[in-house]
Design a protein around this motif. Structure first.
Motif, mmCIF file in Angstrom:
data_model
loop_
_atom_site.group_PDB
_atom_site.id
_atom_site.type_symbol
_atom_site.label_atom_id
_atom_site.label_comp_id
_atom_site.label_asym_id
_atom_site.label_seq_id
_atom_site.Cartn_x
_atom_site.Cartn_y
_atom_site.Cartn_z
ATOM 1 N N PHE A 166 0.827 -1.203 0.000
ATOM 2 C CA PHE A 166 0.000 0.000 0.000
ATOM 3 C C PHE A 166 0.860 1.250 0.000
ATOM 4 C CE2 PHE A 166 -2.818 3.269 1.492
ATOM 5 C CZ PHE A 166 -4.065 2.914 1.002
ATOM 6 N N GLN A 167 1.857 1.282 0.882
ATOM 7 C CA GLN A 167 2.705 2.473 0.970
ATOM 8 C C GLN A 167 3.540 2.641 -0.299
ATOM 9 O OE1 GLN A 167 4.496 2.958 4.747
ATOM 10 N NE2 GLN A 167 5.259 5.000 4.300
ATOM 11 N N SER A 168 3.945 1.518 -0.910
ATOM 12 C CA SER A 168 4.693 1.602 -2.161
ATOM 13 C C SER A 168 3.832 2.182 -3.271
ATOM 14 C CB SER A 168 5.193 0.209 -2.555
ATOM 15 O OG SER A 168 5.817 0.236 -3.816
ATOM 16 N N ALA A 169 2.539 1.827 -3.285
ATOM 17 C CA ALA A 169 1.641 2.294 -4.352
ATOM 18 C C ALA A 169 1.198 3.732 -4.143
ATOM 19 C CB ALA A 169 0.420 1.379 -4.434
ATOM 20 N N TYR A 170 0.871 4.101 -2.923
ATOM 21 C CA TYR A 170 0.273 5.412 -2.652
ATOM 22 C C TYR A 170 1.226 6.404 -2.006
ATOM 23 C CZ TYR A 170 -4.201 3.286 -3.822
ATOM 24 O OH TYR A 170 -5.224 2.657 -4.479
ATOM 25 N N GLY A 171 2.355 5.933 -1.536
ATOM 26 C CA GLY A 171 3.317 6.828 -0.924
ATOM 27 C C GLY A 171 3.002 7.208 0.504
ATOM 28 N N VAL A 172 1.898 6.694 1.041
ATOM 29 C CA VAL A 172 1.507 6.971 2.425
ATOM 30 C C VAL A 172 0.932 5.698 3.028
ATOM 31 C CG1 VAL A 172 1.041 9.425 2.054
ATOM 32 C CG2 VAL A 172 -0.774 7.755 1.681
ATOM 33 N N THR A 173 0.747 5.689 4.325
ATOM 34 C CA THR A 173 0.196 4.521 5.002
ATOM 35 C C THR A 173 -1.324 4.468 4.842
ATOM 36 O OG1 THR A 173 -0.141 5.689 7.080
ATOM 37 C CG2 THR A 173 2.032 4.676 6.721
ATOM 38 N N PRO A 174 -1.938 3.306 5.083
ATOM 39 C CA PRO A 174 -3.403 3.232 5.066
ATOM 40 C C PRO A 174 -4.061 4.209 6.040
ATOM 41 C CG PRO A 174 -2.466 1.036 4.995
ATOM 42 C CD PRO A 174 -1.324 1.977 5.236
ATOM 43 N N ASP A 175 -3.482 4.357 7.223
ATOM 44 C CA ASP A 175 -4.055 5.303 8.187
ATOM 45 C C ASP A 175 -4.039 6.735 7.659
ATOM 46 O OD1 ASP A 175 -4.704 3.424 10.096
ATOM 47 O OD2 ASP A 175 -2.769 3.559 11.126
ATOM 48 N N ALA A 176 -2.986 7.082 6.911
ATOM 49 C CA ALA A 176 -2.909 8.443 6.353
ATOM 50 C C ALA A 176 -4.003 8.672 5.319
ATOM 51 C CB ALA A 176 -1.529 8.668 5.739
#
Length: 278
Positions: free
Chosen positions: A94-104
């Motif tokens: 997720f962080q690799s795809a969106y650049g942020v954590t799920p919580d963010a």
């Protein structure tokens, strides 16, 4: 004619969306598309511009991003019904795809763009004809690993055949390729290097016998260094096959080599790519 292939890929797309926590193996998706397991991935990649793995990963992560905003489910539960058995793997992807954590993403409250299939761009054109052939009898040796390294196996096959005095009974040099390099790790690629055998001589170890069932084939003529064959495959399965309306048989593609790099300039090498058709 391409509409029938579009319908096949739409079935795959809908199946993936409905079964993110289920079996999304290549064999399963090939069955959904009603295409041969040997050719499904090449068709999918050629038509959409991305691998099946990349597509399913995008769908899973997009579904997760939507769930983060639409539900209060914990992250580990969202990861599970989006097809991730390990929450740590999900967090990394997720962080690799969106650049942020799920919580963010959840805290930001901004929906992500809807998914669309990629465009494959323009293809280089190649000559493709349909040909009917009889069964082809081969003497082969297996190879595992990068297809560009199969040359050593061809050398071994030819050396053995010639030392056994079978030169007069040799036909075309043929390579059989079981896996799509875009779908299988390079170290796991399976192939066979061999030669057509005319007549019925005894074939013993370390050689093996193999038979290619005859029938109809789409035959693409490629000229140049073997490193450019990937583009030819992309055209054959991503452009020509869907436009033709033909359906591939459940049999792997193979290559016929009309000359050899030992005595031919690389720009003049001629390779025929055979795709078995129903």
């Amino acid at each position: 004619m391409a509409q029938s292939y579009e319908a096949r890929l739409m079935r795959v797309l809908n199946y993936v969306y409905a079964n993110l926590d289920g079996d999304l193996s290549l064999d399963t998706l090939a069955d959904v598309a009603a295409l041969s397991r040997f050719h499904f991935h090449r068709v999918f990649t050629g038509m959409t511009g991305e691998t099946v793995a990349a597509f399913t990963r995008r769908v899973r992560l997009f579904r997760a991003s939507a769930a983060l905003l639409q539900t209060r489910d914990p992250v580990d539960r969202i990861a599970c019904y989006c097809g991730y058995v390990n929450v740590r793997s999900f967090m990394r992807a997720f962080q690799s795809a969106y650049g942020v954590t799920p919580d963010a993403i959840r805290n930001r409250g901004v929906p992500q763009p809807a998914l669309q299939l990629n465009e494959h761009g323009d293809y280089e054109m190649y000559d493709v004809k349909i040909e009917t052939r009889e069964d082809i009898h081969l003497a082969v040796m297996p190879h595992r690993g990068a297809y560009m390294e199969i040359g050593e196996v061809f050398e071994a096959v030819m050396t053995i055949l010639m030392t056994r005095g079978l030169g007069p009974q040799l036909g075309q040099m043929i390579g059989v390729y079981l896996d799509d390099p875009a779908a299988v790790p390079e170290s796991d690629l399976r192939s066979f290097a061999g030669a057509q055998i005319l007549g019925d001589p005894e074939i013993t170890a370390p050689l093996e016998t193999m038979e290619i069932t005859g029938g109809r084939f789409a035959v693409l003529t490629y000229k140049g260094h073997y490193s450019g064959l990937a583009k030819a495959y992309a055209y054959l399965f991503g452009e020509w096959l869907p436009e033709s309306g033909e359906v591939p048989r459940d049999s792997p593609p193979f290559e016929v080599y009309l000359n050899r790099p030992q005595d031919t300039l690389v720009d003049d090498l001629i390779t025929l790519i055979y795709a078995p058709l129903k």
